[in-house]
Design a protein around this motif. Structure first.
Motif, mmCIF file in Angstrom:
data_model
loop_
_atom_site.group_PDB
_atom_site.id
_atom_site.type_symbol
_atom_site.label_atom_id
_atom_site.label_comp_id
_atom_site.label_asym_id
_atom_site.label_seq_id
_atom_site.Cartn_x
_atom_site.Cartn_y
_atom_site.Cartn_z
ATOM 1 N N ASN A 79 -19.151 54.512 7.195
ATOM 2 C CA ASN A 79 -18.504 55.708 6.271
ATOM 3 C C ASN A 79 -19.130 57.030 6.294
ATOM 4 O O ASN A 79 -19.186 57.998 5.567
ATOM 5 C CB ASN A 79 -18.297 55.249 4.680
ATOM 6 C CG ASN A 79 -19.629 54.827 4.197
ATOM 7 O OD1 ASN A 79 -20.518 54.875 4.789
ATOM 8 N ND2 ASN A 79 -19.332 53.963 3.128
ATOM 9 N N GLN A 80 -20.229 56.843 7.186
ATOM 10 C CA GLN A 80 -21.091 58.229 7.142
ATOM 11 C C GLN A 80 -20.390 59.282 7.725
ATOM 12 O O GLN A 80 -19.444 59.106 8.946
ATOM 13 C CB GLN A 80 -22.284 57.883 7.985
ATOM 14 C CG GLN A 80 -23.422 56.858 7.539
ATOM 15 C CD GLN A 80 -23.198 55.501 7.772
ATOM 16 O OE1 GLN A 80 -22.069 55.130 8.256
ATOM 17 N NE2 GLN A 80 -24.161 54.445 7.542
ATOM 18 N N SER A 81 -20.758 60.627 7.497
ATOM 19 C CA SER A 81 -20.140 61.543 8.146
ATOM 20 C C SER A 81 -19.986 62.049 9.472
ATOM 21 O O SER A 81 -18.914 62.254 10.218
ATOM 22 C CB SER A 81 -20.676 63.062 7.316
ATOM 23 O OG SER A 81 -20.555 63.097 6.061
ATOM 24 N N GLN A 82 -21.256 61.209 9.999
ATOM 25 C CA GLN A 82 -21.366 61.520 11.717
ATOM 26 C C GLN A 82 -20.218 60.537 12.395
ATOM 27 O O GLN A 82 -19.671 61.020 13.638
ATOM 28 C CB GLN A 82 -22.712 61.113 12.338
ATOM 29 C CG GLN A 82 -23.081 59.733 11.742
ATOM 30 C CD GLN A 82 -23.988 59.582 10.717
ATOM 31 O OE1 GLN A 82 -23.819 60.526 9.758
ATOM 32 N NE2 GLN A 82 -25.011 58.939 10.696
ATOM 33 N N HIS A 83 -19.721 59.507 11.863
ATOM 34 C CA HIS A 83 -18.807 58.579 12.375
ATOM 35 C C HIS A 83 -17.509 59.114 12.153
ATOM 36 O O HIS A 83 -16.506 59.184 13.119
ATOM 37 C CB HIS A 83 -18.866 57.414 11.653
ATOM 38 C CG HIS A 83 -20.164 56.531 11.746
ATOM 39 N ND1 HIS A 83 -20.971 56.169 10.695
ATOM 40 C CD2 HIS A 83 -20.852 56.109 12.946
ATOM 41 C CE1 HIS A 83 -21.962 55.417 11.204
ATOM 42 N NE2 HIS A 83 -21.936 55.351 12.427
ATOM 43 N N VAL A 84 -17.291 59.788 10.923
ATOM 44 C CA VAL A 84 -15.801 60.486 10.801
ATOM 45 C C VAL A 84 -15.843 61.504 11.704
ATOM 46 O O VAL A 84 -14.687 61.526 12.552
ATOM 47 C CB VAL A 84 -15.615 61.045 9.344
ATOM 48 C CG1 VAL A 84 -14.426 61.695 9.054
ATOM 49 C CG2 VAL A 84 -15.890 59.982 8.249
ATOM 50 N N VAL A 85 -16.898 62.417 11.810
ATOM 51 C CA VAL A 85 -16.831 63.659 12.825
ATOM 52 C C VAL A 85 -16.549 63.132 14.103
ATOM 53 O O VAL A 85 -15.965 63.733 15.120
ATOM 54 C CB VAL A 85 -17.958 64.505 12.556
ATOM 55 C CG1 VAL A 85 -17.816 65.715 13.878
ATOM 56 C CG2 VAL A 85 -18.100 64.986 11.111
ATOM 57 N N ARG A 86 -17.192 62.026 14.617
ATOM 58 C CA ARG A 86 -17.327 61.737 16.033
ATOM 59 C C ARG A 86 -15.708 61.070 16.477
ATOM 60 O O ARG A 86 -15.164 61.520 17.239
ATOM 61 C CB ARG A 86 -17.972 60.566 16.372
ATOM 62 C CG ARG A 86 -18.518 60.121 17.850
ATOM 63 C CD ARG A 86 -19.240 58.885 18.092
ATOM 64 N NE ARG A 86 -19.289 58.441 19.431
ATOM 65 C CZ ARG A 86 -19.758 57.381 19.794
ATOM 66 N NH1 ARG A 86 -20.533 56.557 18.857
ATOM 67 N NH2 ARG A 86 -20.008 57.017 21.008
ATOM 68 N N GLY A 87 -15.067 60.428 15.460
ATOM 69 C CA GLY A 87 -13.855 59.818 15.440
ATOM 70 C C GLY A 87 -12.750 61.055 15.825
ATOM 71 O O GLY A 87 -11.771 60.935 16.675
ATOM 72 N N LEU A 88 -12.978 61.836 14.824
ATOM 73 C CA LEU A 88 -11.635 63.173 14.803
ATOM 74 C C LEU A 88 -12.236 63.976 16.221
ATOM 75 O O LEU A 88 -11.009 64.318 16.841
ATOM 76 C CB LEU A 88 -11.945 63.780 13.429
ATOM 77 C CG LEU A 88 -11.808 63.259 12.141
ATOM 78 C CD1 LEU A 88 -11.901 64.194 11.104
ATOM 79 C CD2 LEU A 88 -10.302 62.783 12.010
ATOM 80 N N ASP A 89 -13.231 64.127 16.575
ATOM 81 C CA ASP A 89 -13.445 64.938 17.702
ATOM 82 C C ASP A 89 -12.821 64.300 18.851
ATOM 83 O O ASP A 89 -12.643 64.680 19.928
ATOM 84 C CB ASP A 89 -14.900 65.236 17.622
ATOM 85 C CG ASP A 89 -15.499 66.216 16.973
ATOM 86 O OD1 ASP A 89 -14.682 67.143 16.544
ATOM 87 O OD2 ASP A 89 -16.642 66.422 16.781
ATOM 88 N N ASP A 109 -6.796 60.761 11.881
ATOM 89 C CA ASP A 109 -7.433 60.415 10.425
ATOM 90 C C ASP A 109 -8.359 59.392 10.345
ATOM 91 O O ASP A 109 -8.436 58.699 11.562
ATOM 92 C CB ASP A 109 -5.910 60.010 9.534
ATOM 93 C CG ASP A 109 -6.274 60.093 8.122
ATOM 94 O OD1 ASP A 109 -7.310 60.635 7.831
ATOM 95 O OD2 ASP A 109 -5.375 59.930 7.428
ATOM 96 N N TYR A 110 -9.152 59.385 9.397
ATOM 97 C CA TYR A 110 -10.017 58.265 9.290
ATOM 98 C C TYR A 110 -10.119 57.584 7.781
ATOM 99 O O TYR A 110 -10.396 58.394 7.149
ATOM 100 C CB TYR A 110 -11.418 59.062 9.730
ATOM 101 C CG TYR A 110 -12.712 58.200 9.683
ATOM 102 C CD1 TYR A 110 -13.468 57.975 11.055
ATOM 103 C CD2 TYR A 110 -13.288 57.268 8.755
ATOM 104 C CE1 TYR A 110 -14.529 57.223 11.146
ATOM 105 C CE2 TYR A 110 -14.318 56.377 8.846
ATOM 106 C CZ TYR A 110 -15.074 56.514 10.294
ATOM 107 O OH TYR A 110 -16.069 55.678 10.386
#
Length: 227
Positions: A82-92, A97-98
């Motif tokens: 749930n860290q922001s870097q994981h969310v950003v990487r997935g969306l990029d 959605d995440y």
């Protein structure tokens, strides 16, 4: 809508599959990245739900591989990372959605509906075949301004028939889009559902819209208009 769920948490998979099916979605499952990629390559899905922590690889790698193979099915990530870097990487990488684990089924269903609305928006809101209409956003079906109540499965069948209005759609094609991969194609379930659908959209009207083409499949008479 047909969904592929790729996640190695077997208890969660069983729980989500049951909930999604009760909500009217067709769901295939894969407990590994390899199985998920194989199913995504050969099946026709409207959405992929993807875990990130898979044995031997990551969901990021799965998502990247899907896109490299030209599989552009919308992907929603479900992950305890749930860290922001994981969310950003997935969306990029192209996820739509995440959703962070743990989550409630109702939230997942709401997010799936959001994906559906965004897909419907690209095709506009209302489909019409003659006096039969289907509002893709509200899922409301009418014929000559009379509301028709459909089960989730009947709605999915009618959506496929309207999408191919005027053309014969084979029974095998309907089962591929509307039922799960473990569906018994030797059963008469399709015929039963089509009989019920025909009663709902044709009963009380002089001109029937839904016809059976013996030995081939089914056809919704008319042409599709999108408004």
């Amino acid at each position: 809508m047909k969904i592929l769920l790729i996640d190695d948490e077997e208890k969660l998979v069983i729980h989500l599959q049951k909930g999604l099916r009760q909500a009217g979605y067709s769901v295939d499952t894969a407990l590994s990245a390899a199985s998920g990629l194989e199913q995504a390559a050969v099946g026709e899905y409207d959405l992929i739900l993807l875990d990130l922590m898979l044995p031997g690889t990551t969901g990021f790698d799965v998502l990247r591989t899907l896109r490299e193979f030209g599989i552009e099915v919308p992907v929603m990530i479900l992950s305890a990372l749930n860290q922001s870097q994981h969310v950003v990487r997935g969306l990029d990488l192209g996820a739509v959605d995440y959703l962070r684990k743990p989550f409630e089924l109702d939230e997942l269903l709401a997010r799936i509906r959001t994906v559906q609305r965004s897909q419907a928006g690209s095709r506009l809101a209302v489909w019409r075949v003659g006096e039969l209409s289907m509002d893709l956003a509200s899922r409301q079906v009418k014929r000559a301004d009379q509301s028709i109540t459909l089960t989730p499965r009947e709605y999915q069948l009618l959506e496929q028939l309207m999408r191919h209005a005027g053309r014969v759609i084979a029974k095998a094609q309907l089962t591929e889009k509307v039922w799960d991969s473990d569906f018994d194609r030797g059963s008469n379930v399709v015929e039963v559902h089509m009989h019920q659908l025909r009663k709902k959209i044709d009963r009380g009207f002089a001109e029937p819209l839904l016809e059976t083409v013996v030995g081939v499949g089914y056809r919704l008479r008319g042409a599709l208009e999108i408004r």
